[in-house]
Design an enzyme around this catalytic site. Sequence first.
Site, PDB file in Angstrom:
ATOM      1  N   ASP A 187       0.817  -1.205   0.000  1.00 51.59           N
ATOM      2  CA  ASP A 187       0.000   0.000   0.000  1.00 51.59           C
ATOM      3  C   ASP A 187       0.857   1.263   0.000  1.00 51.59           C
ATOM      4  O   ASP A 187       1.910   1.327   0.640  1.00 51.59           O
ATOM      5  CB  ASP A 187      -0.900  -0.013   1.240  1.00 51.59           C
ATOM      6  CG  ASP A 187      -1.808   1.188   1.330  1.00 51.59           C
ATOM      7  OD1 ASP A 187      -2.632   1.356   0.410  1.00 51.59           O
ATOM      8  OD2 ASP A 187      -1.701   1.954   2.294  1.00 51.59           O
TER       9      ASP A 187
ATOM     10  N   GLU B  12       1.395  -0.466  -5.074  1.00 56.21           N
ATOM     11  CA  GLU B  12       0.442   0.597  -5.371  1.00 56.21           C
ATOM     12  C   GLU B  12       1.247   1.896  -5.364  1.00 56.21           C
ATOM     13  O   GLU B  12       1.423   2.523  -4.322  1.00 56.21           O
ATOM     14  CB  GLU B  12      -0.691   0.650  -4.331  1.00 56.21           C
ATOM     15  CG  GLU B  12      -1.783   1.617  -4.719  1.00 56.21           C
ATOM     16  CD  GLU B  12      -2.253   2.513  -3.584  1.00 56.21           C
ATOM     17  OE1 GLU B  12      -3.147   3.332  -3.818  1.00 56.21           O
ATOM     18  OE2 GLU B  12      -1.724   2.405  -2.475  1.00 56.21           O
TER      19      GLU B  12
END
Length: 636
Positions: free
Chosen positions: A310, A363
């Site tokens: 993330d 990401e």
Amino acid sequence: MSDFTALEHDVYLFHQGNLRYSYELLGAHGDTQNGNTGTRFMVWAPNARQVSVVGDFNDWDGREHPMKKWNENGIWHTFIPHLEKGEIYKYEILTPHGHLQLKADPYAFSSELRPDTASVVYPLDNNYRWNDDLWMKRRDEMNVYESPMSIYELHLGSWKNVEPEVYYNYRDYADEIIPYVKELGYTHIELLPITEHPFDRSWGYQITGYYAVTSRYGTPDDFRYFVDQCHQHGLGVILDWVPGHFCKDAHGLRRFDGEALYEYANELKAEKPQWGTLTFDFGREEVQSFLISNAIYWLKEFHLDGLRVDAVASMLYLDFGKENDEWEPNEHGGRENLEAIAFIKKMNEAIFEEVPNVLMMAEESTSYPLVSAPTYIGGLGFNYKWNMGWMNDMLRYMEMDPVFRKYNHNLITFSLFYAFSENFVLPISHDEVVHGKKSLLNKMPGDYWQKFANLRAFLAFMYAHPGKKLLFMGSEFGQFDEWKDIGELDWDLLEYDSHDSTLSFVKQLHQFYKDMPALWELDHHEDGFSWIDPHNFEQSVLSFIRCSRNPKDQVLVVCNFTPVVYHDYKVGVPHPGEFEEIFNSDAEHFGGSGQRNGLKASSTPEPWQGQEHHIKMTIPPLAVTFWKKTDGSKGE
């Protein structure tokens, strides 16, 4: 000699940032000392004046079980006889300022159900018996880059629940989710973080227990069962993982021993004002051991097939989400966090050495170069990157009234300028269907019919475009409302034809995708894609060819992003022969208008669109059609 002396080498490696299995050293572990069975505790707290283990077993009295300091680098240890699985505990820490504070164990494998915050003794040497040997063997032999990959992203608690904020067990979710996702034809499930977190609506992205499977849905063994069942049914499992920051809750990592320990001491580097969280100190060796071990822990102990990392951009850049006075440049005057970059490379090298053939997906929302390239050529070492540029451009384009799309044609063609610069995943994730952004279906313009037609055209184009695929739950049947993180998906919509037909469309699209090597075998190679016509902005029509290693597998793709039907439309083809429409998103059984090409199209030997030949076809409205040569001749 202490029974702990056998661990000295591991302690040394931990302080060097090179202990890849630090969870086997620190935390609570079943042990036997002096003939007594019990639990060994170890914790890193270098600034503490004293540390004790407290819990119900000693009435939370820190005088009962004080810990001994191992070395000047601050590891504390003790052994408590007869303490068994299921006991709750915390560390009572006397800070350098003379304050007592209670902290959960950073290495705890289980925690109490929120709002309670104590750690739970849950030995690592559990007796769970895996039954996924066939899957693990097949995974090790698979070339993931040249295989189909379609990921169903989901948040367990809001997929289905007993009632808002009351959830099923991991085992129940396995029984419900796996048949559904398998039937739809996905290859992988991606879970929003299931690491322990105090606040439901953080969706798991603000963590207090990095090694603890959240007790909202059951025990670590319950989660093992979920993964095991996925594997036995041919589904991979990817977990969202959050090494970039952690939350400030009092029982968590913040100022763990009274001083900045896991976070940077420099507040300008530590604070993430956008999220109200703290950044890990990536330059601190013990933090490196903690995070690298954590990634390996999830991959090894739970047989996960990959981690989606993330907010990588927030790790890479010192000024991410900050105003000018909230950050300071690195030693070279730049905005890059040099320690984080070095850490990411070190982490990926360690992971692929310890657990080969897993997925490490970044990401990463900027144009940082070589994210999915190996570290030995200067890359960050991930093997996949989310294509956030494609996602932003495509959603912006699809939200436009078709009247205006011709003025923004570059939004659907620009991605092919960089499509092969990284190993990309095309993500339509939870972030795109929440906080007022509207659901994927409700982003689409037009009347009721056109919304569904636009959705089908978008998904068909997504599956034709180079790159692996990811779609967030609910989009597969056209949920009208945006994601409700408290509640569950609107399953009752499947009683209506348009939603049920959309679900059927997604199912058949997946089957078609997996049957066509041209749509995935050369996803990351320029030879896998060639334009026929990217220039027809006036009619918002584009055409291209997807290729596999076998020239006979070529697939011609024609996309129409207007509600106009075009008859006798000429499309250039590189080779003569007969072409057959093999998939049409406008088919009546998908809820379309039924503008189909039932007859084969024979090529005409007249140049068109830069090709030596052309065919004529009907192009349906707001639709994508796929074509293939059928005369047996080579497509070369």
